[in-house]
Design a protein around this motif. Structure first.
Motif, PDB file in Angstrom:
ATOM      1  N   ALA A 259      13.413 -10.747  -0.649  1.00  0.00           N
ATOM      2  CA  ALA A 259      12.686  -9.500  -0.426  1.00  0.00           C
ATOM      3  C   ALA A 259      13.133  -8.419  -1.407  1.00  0.00           C
ATOM      4  O   ALA A 259      13.329  -8.694  -2.585  1.00  0.00           O
ATOM      5  CB  ALA A 259      12.845  -9.070   1.034  1.00  0.00           C
ATOM      6  N   LEU A 260      13.344  -7.222  -0.915  1.00  0.00           N
ATOM      7  CA  LEU A 260      13.511  -6.057  -1.787  1.00  0.00           C
ATOM      8  C   LEU A 260      14.787  -6.100  -2.619  1.00  0.00           C
ATOM      9  O   LEU A 260      14.779  -5.665  -3.781  1.00  0.00           O
ATOM     10  CB  LEU A 260      13.470  -4.778  -0.947  1.00  0.00           C
ATOM     11  CG  LEU A 260      13.558  -3.456  -1.695  1.00  0.00           C
ATOM     12  CD1 LEU A 260      12.477  -3.336  -2.759  1.00  0.00           C
ATOM     13  CD2 LEU A 260      13.463  -2.279  -0.703  1.00  0.00           C
ATOM     14  N   ALA A 286      22.393  -0.307   0.411  1.00  0.00           N
ATOM     15  CA  ALA A 286      21.363   0.733   0.359  1.00  0.00           C
ATOM     16  C   ALA A 286      19.997   0.205   0.783  1.00  0.00           C
ATOM     17  O   ALA A 286      19.259   0.869   1.525  1.00  0.00           O
ATOM     18  CB  ALA A 286      21.279   1.313  -1.056  1.00  0.00           C
ATOM     19  N   VAL A 287      19.649  -0.990   0.326  1.00  0.00           N
ATOM     20  CA  VAL A 287      18.352  -1.563   0.699  1.00  0.00           C
ATOM     21  C   VAL A 287      18.315  -1.911   2.177  1.00  0.00           C
ATOM     22  O   VAL A 287      17.295  -1.727   2.852  1.00  0.00           O
ATOM     23  CB  VAL A 287      18.040  -2.803  -0.169  1.00  0.00           C
ATOM     24  CG1 VAL A 287      16.821  -3.541   0.367  1.00  0.00           C
ATOM     25  CG2 VAL A 287      17.792  -2.384  -1.618  1.00  0.00           C
ATOM     26  N   THR A 288      19.432  -2.388   2.707  1.00  0.00           N
ATOM     27  CA  THR A 288      19.486  -2.702   4.137  1.00  0.00           C
ATOM     28  C   THR A 288      19.294  -1.439   4.964  1.00  0.00           C
ATOM     29  O   THR A 288      18.516  -1.428   5.933  1.00  0.00           O
ATOM     30  CB  THR A 288      20.826  -3.378   4.484  1.00  0.00           C
ATOM     31  OG1 THR A 288      20.957  -4.583   3.721  1.00  0.00           O
ATOM     32  CG2 THR A 288      20.908  -3.716   5.969  1.00  0.00           C
ATOM     33  N   ALA A 289      19.965  -0.353   4.590  1.00  0.00           N
ATOM     34  CA  ALA A 289      19.803   0.914   5.314  1.00  0.00           C
ATOM     35  C   ALA A 289      18.365   1.404   5.239  1.00  0.00           C
ATOM     36  O   ALA A 289      17.812   1.906   6.234  1.00  0.00           O
ATOM     37  CB  ALA A 289      20.753   1.957   4.733  1.00  0.00           C
ATOM     38  N   PHE A 290      17.726   1.252   4.081  1.00  0.00           N
ATOM     39  CA  PHE A 290      16.330   1.648   3.918  1.00  0.00           C
ATOM     40  C   PHE A 290      15.403   0.824   4.809  1.00  0.00           C
ATOM     41  O   PHE A 290      14.422   1.340   5.365  1.00  0.00           O
ATOM     42  CB  PHE A 290      15.938   1.475   2.450  1.00  0.00           C
ATOM     43  CG  PHE A 290      14.467   1.613   2.166  1.00  0.00           C
ATOM     44  CD1 PHE A 290      13.895   2.865   2.007  1.00  0.00           C
ATOM     45  CD2 PHE A 290      13.650   0.488   2.054  1.00  0.00           C
ATOM     46  CE1 PHE A 290      12.529   2.991   1.745  1.00  0.00           C
ATOM     47  CE2 PHE A 290      12.296   0.610   1.793  1.00  0.00           C
ATOM     48  CZ  PHE A 290      11.728   1.866   1.639  1.00  0.00           C
ATOM     49  N   SER A 291      15.723  -0.468   4.980  1.00  0.00           N
ATOM     50  CA  SER A 291      14.803  -1.407   5.626  1.00  0.00           C
ATOM     51  C   SER A 291      14.974  -1.511   7.134  1.00  0.00           C
ATOM     52  O   SER A 291      14.028  -1.898   7.843  1.00  0.00           O
ATOM     53  CB  SER A 291      14.992  -2.805   5.007  1.00  0.00           C
ATOM     54  OG  SER A 291      14.823  -2.773   3.614  1.00  0.00           O
ATOM     55  N   ILE A 292      16.133  -1.179   7.662  1.00  0.00           N
ATOM     56  CA  ILE A 292      16.412  -1.364   9.088  1.00  0.00           C
ATOM     57  C   ILE A 292      15.370  -0.725  10.008  1.00  0.00           C
ATOM     58  O   ILE A 292      14.975  -1.349  11.008  1.00  0.00           O
ATOM     59  CB  ILE A 292      17.840  -0.872   9.424  1.00  0.00           C
ATOM     60  CG1 ILE A 292      18.862  -1.940   9.028  1.00  0.00           C
ATOM     61  CG2 ILE A 292      17.983  -0.527  10.906  1.00  0.00           C
ATOM     62  CD1 ILE A 292      20.312  -1.501   9.172  1.00  0.00           C
ATOM     63  N   TYR A 299      17.605  -7.176  11.932  1.00  0.00           N
ATOM     64  CA  TYR A 299      18.868  -6.842  11.273  1.00  0.00           C
ATOM     65  C   TYR A 299      20.031  -6.886  12.258  1.00  0.00           C
ATOM     66  O   TYR A 299      21.151  -7.288  11.898  1.00  0.00           O
ATOM     67  CB  TYR A 299      18.770  -5.477  10.596  1.00  0.00           C
ATOM     68  CG  TYR A 299      18.096  -5.532   9.241  1.00  0.00           C
ATOM     69  CD1 TYR A 299      18.758  -6.065   8.136  1.00  0.00           C
ATOM     70  CD2 TYR A 299      16.805  -5.056   9.055  1.00  0.00           C
ATOM     71  CE1 TYR A 299      18.142  -6.122   6.892  1.00  0.00           C
ATOM     72  CE2 TYR A 299      16.183  -5.105   7.814  1.00  0.00           C
ATOM     73  CZ  TYR A 299      16.858  -5.647   6.731  1.00  0.00           C
ATOM     74  OH  TYR A 299      16.250  -5.707   5.498  1.00  0.00           O
ATOM     75  N   ALA A 300      19.788  -6.485  13.495  1.00  0.00           N
ATOM     76  CA  ALA A 300      20.853  -6.567  14.509  1.00  0.00           C
ATOM     77  C   ALA A 300      21.274  -8.013  14.734  1.00  0.00           C
ATOM     78  O   ALA A 300      22.467  -8.314  14.907  1.00  0.00           O
ATOM     79  CB  ALA A 300      20.380  -5.932  15.812  1.00  0.00           C
ATOM     80  N   ILE A 371       7.951  -2.001   3.173  1.00  0.00           N
ATOM     81  CA  ILE A 371       7.488  -2.126   1.789  1.00  0.00           C
ATOM     82  C   ILE A 371       7.600  -0.769   1.110  1.00  0.00           C
ATOM     83  O   ILE A 371       7.014   0.208   1.570  1.00  0.00           O
ATOM     84  CB  ILE A 371       6.041  -2.648   1.747  1.00  0.00           C
ATOM     85  CG1 ILE A 371       5.974  -4.038   2.382  1.00  0.00           C
ATOM     86  CG2 ILE A 371       5.546  -2.711   0.303  1.00  0.00           C
ATOM     87  CD1 ILE A 371       4.572  -4.615   2.482  1.00  0.00           C
ATOM     88  N   PRO A 372       8.363  -0.706   0.015  1.00  0.00           N
ATOM     89  CA  PRO A 372       8.622   0.586  -0.602  1.00  0.00           C
ATOM     90  C   PRO A 372       7.545   1.011  -1.592  1.00  0.00           C
ATOM     91  O   PRO A 372       6.815   0.183  -2.133  1.00  0.00           O
ATOM     92  CB  PRO A 372       9.936   0.337  -1.346  1.00  0.00           C
ATOM     93  CG  PRO A 372       9.802  -1.104  -1.785  1.00  0.00           C
ATOM     94  CD  PRO A 372       9.072  -1.806  -0.650  1.00  0.00           C
ATOM     95  N   THR A 373       7.494   2.290  -1.838  1.00  0.00           N
ATOM     96  CA  THR A 373       6.700   2.818  -2.954  1.00  0.00           C
ATOM     97  C   THR A 373       7.579   2.787  -4.208  1.00  0.00           C
ATOM     98  O   THR A 373       8.797   2.591  -4.140  1.00  0.00           O
ATOM     99  CB  THR A 373       6.271   4.262  -2.684  1.00  0.00           C
ATOM    100  OG1 THR A 373       7.454   5.086  -2.588  1.00  0.00           O
ATOM    101  CG2 THR A 373       5.480   4.371  -1.389  1.00  0.00           C
TER     102      THR A 373
END
Length: 386
Positions: A259-260, A286-292, A299-300, A371-373
Motif C-alpha cells: 500500500a502507501l 508516519a504512514v501508519t499514523a496517517f492511515s489508522i 491496525y489494532a 487513499i491520500p492526495t
C-alpha cells in the motif's frame, strides 16, 4: 468472492534447504541453469557452494554476478545478454531481493524480448518465463514467493513496478542458515521491509482471508525477533523465525498487494539511492499514523499480532502502542532520517511533488485504507526530514 492465490510450484523450507538444489532441478526437468547473483554472494562463497552442490551431480553452472543493489534497465540488459549466450533452460536466483528481482526480469525479457518499460504496471505479465529457482539470503523482501519485480529506469529515475504470475519463481529454497552472516544494517533494513509487507498486506483494500492468515503469522514471527537478530546475528532460532516470517509476509502481500508505504518508498530509493527496506522504515510510522483513522480495527489487530497490545486493550490504545513501537523500533535499529542519511535538503524538498506523483502512478497508494492526495503525500515526505 473468490481470490486467486499464486505461489511457487514447490518450496523447501528450513536449515540447509539450499542443498536441495539438484533435486529441485530434476523435479523441473532442468539441467542447464544460469546462476544470477551479485558480487557479495560470490565473495562470501555462497555462489561456489551452489556450484559445488551441482558439480557433485555433474551439472555445470555458469554464473552472472553483475546484478546491482537496486536493479536498473542497464543491469537487466546485461543479464539478458548473458542468458542468451547459451541455451540455458532455467535460472537459479541467489541473494537478496535485488538478484531475485533481477532474475525475474531477465527471465521474461530473455524469452520474450522488448524493453523493460513494456512490462511495467498497469500491464499484468502472465506469460511464463524461464523457470526460476529462488534461493533468498536475506529475511526481508519475500521476493522468492512474490509475483512482483521492481526495476529502475535510469533515464527517468522511476522505479517501475512489474506485476504478474510470470514473475513468480517456479521454486524456492528457503534456507535461514544463509542469513547468519548478514551485517547489522542489512538485517535491520530487510527485517523492517518484511514487517512492512505483513502490515500493509493486512490493511490493504485487497486483503482476503488467506492473505490475512499469512500476514498475522508473519507479524507474530518478525516483531519479537527483529531486535534479537539485529543484536545477535548468530541466533539461529531468531534467524529461522525471521526467515519464515519474511516468506509468509511475501506470500501475504503477493496475494493482497502493498500500500502507501511502498508506493512512497520507491521514489525515495530511486532519487536518492536509499536501500528499499530503509526507505520503508523511514515512512512506516508516519504512514501508519496517517492511515489508522480509516482502518482502526485492522491496525489494532496488527499491534496484537506483534505482541505489543493485548486482547483486552481498546483499539485506540492498541493503535497508540503500535505507533510508539514503530518509532521505538526505528530508534533501536538506528534508522536514519533523510537528513541523517545525507540527502541534500533542497534536492529532497524540491522533488517531493514529483515523488508523490510517481507514488500515485505506481498504484500502491490506491490499496491503502486511507487513499491520500498528492498534497497529503507531500506533507508526509516533508514530515520525515528530521
Amino acid at each position: 468472492m473468490a481470490h486467486q492465490i499464486i505461489l511457487p510450484r514447490t518450496m523447501q523450507i528450513g536449515k540447509d534447504a539450499s542443498k536441495q538444489i539438484t533435486e529441485t532441478l530434476a523435479s523441473l526437468n532442468c539441467s542447464k541453469p544460469l546462476l544470477i547473483t551479485d558480487k557479495v554472494m560470490v565473495e562470501l562463497g555462497y555462489a561456489d557452494r551452489i556450484t559445488s552442490y551441482l558439480a557433485e551431480h555433474s551439472i555445470a553452472l555458469d554464473v552472472f554476478s553483475d546484478t546491482v543493489p537496486e536493479p536498473t534497465v542497464a543491469s537487466i540488459s546485461a543479464g539478458v545478454e548473458a542468458l542468451r549466450a547459451k541455451p540455458y533452460d532455467c535460472i537459479i536466483a541467489l541473494g537478496g531481493g535485488s538478484p531475485i528481482d533481477s532474475a525475474k526480469a531477465i527471465g521474461i525479457l530473455g524469452k520474450y524480448g522488448g524493453e523493460m518499460r513494456d512490462y511495467k504496471f498497469p500491464r499484468v505479465v502472465n506469460e511464463e518465463g524461464l523457470p526460476i529457482i529462488a534461493i533468498p539470503t536475506t529475511a526481508g523482501t519475500g521476493s522468492e514467493v512474490t509475483r512482483f519485480t521492481i526495476i529502475t529506469d535510469e533515464q527517468t529515475s522511476e522505479k517501475m513496478l512489474c506485476v504478474g504470475s510470470g514473475f513468480m519463481p517456479t521454486a524456492a529454497l528457503i534456507d535461514f542458515s544463509l542469513t547468519l552472516s548478514l551485517p547489522q544494517r542489512v538485517t535491520a533494513d530487510t527485517g523492517i521491509d518484511a514487517l512492512t509487507h505483513a502490515i500493509e498486506a493486512y490493511v490493504s483494500r485487497k486483503a482476503n482471508l488467506y492473505s490475512d492468515a499469512q500476514a498475522l503469522s508473519a507479524m507474530a514471527l518478525i516483531a519479537p525477533n527483529l531486535r534479537t537478530v539485529f543484536a545477535d546475528g548468530k541466533n539461529e532460532n531468531a534467524r529461522e523465525a525471521m526467515m519464515l516470517g519474511s516468506t509468509l509476509a511475501g506470500i501475504a502481500f503477493s496475494n493482497a498487494s502493498v500500500a502507501l508505504v511502498h508506493g512512497m518508498s520507491r521514489p525515495i530509493g530511486a532519487a536518492f539511492h536509499v536501500p528499499h527496506g530503509l526507505s520503508n522504515a523511514m515512512l512506516l510510522p508516519a504512514v501508519t499514523a496517517f492511515s489508522i483513522p480509516s482502518a482502526p480495527v485492522r491496525y489494532a489487530q496488527c499491534a496484537r499480532a506483534m505482541g505489543i497490545a493485548t486482547q483486552g486493550d481498546s483499539d485506540d490504545l492498541a493503535n497508540q502502542k503500535l505507533i510508539n513501537e514503530l518509532k521505538a523500533l526505528n530508534a533501536d535499529l538506528q534508522v536514519p532520517t533523510p537528513k541523517d542519511f545525507g540527502i541534500d535538503k533542497e534536492a529532497f524538498f524540491t522533488i517531493t511533488s514529483t515523488m508523490a506523483e510517481q507514488a500515485l502512478a505506481s498504484g500502491s497508494p490506491g490499496n491503502n485504507p486511507r487513499i491520500p492526495t498528492i498534497e497529503e503525500m507531500v506533507a508526509i515526505y516533508i514530515s520525515l526530514w528530521d
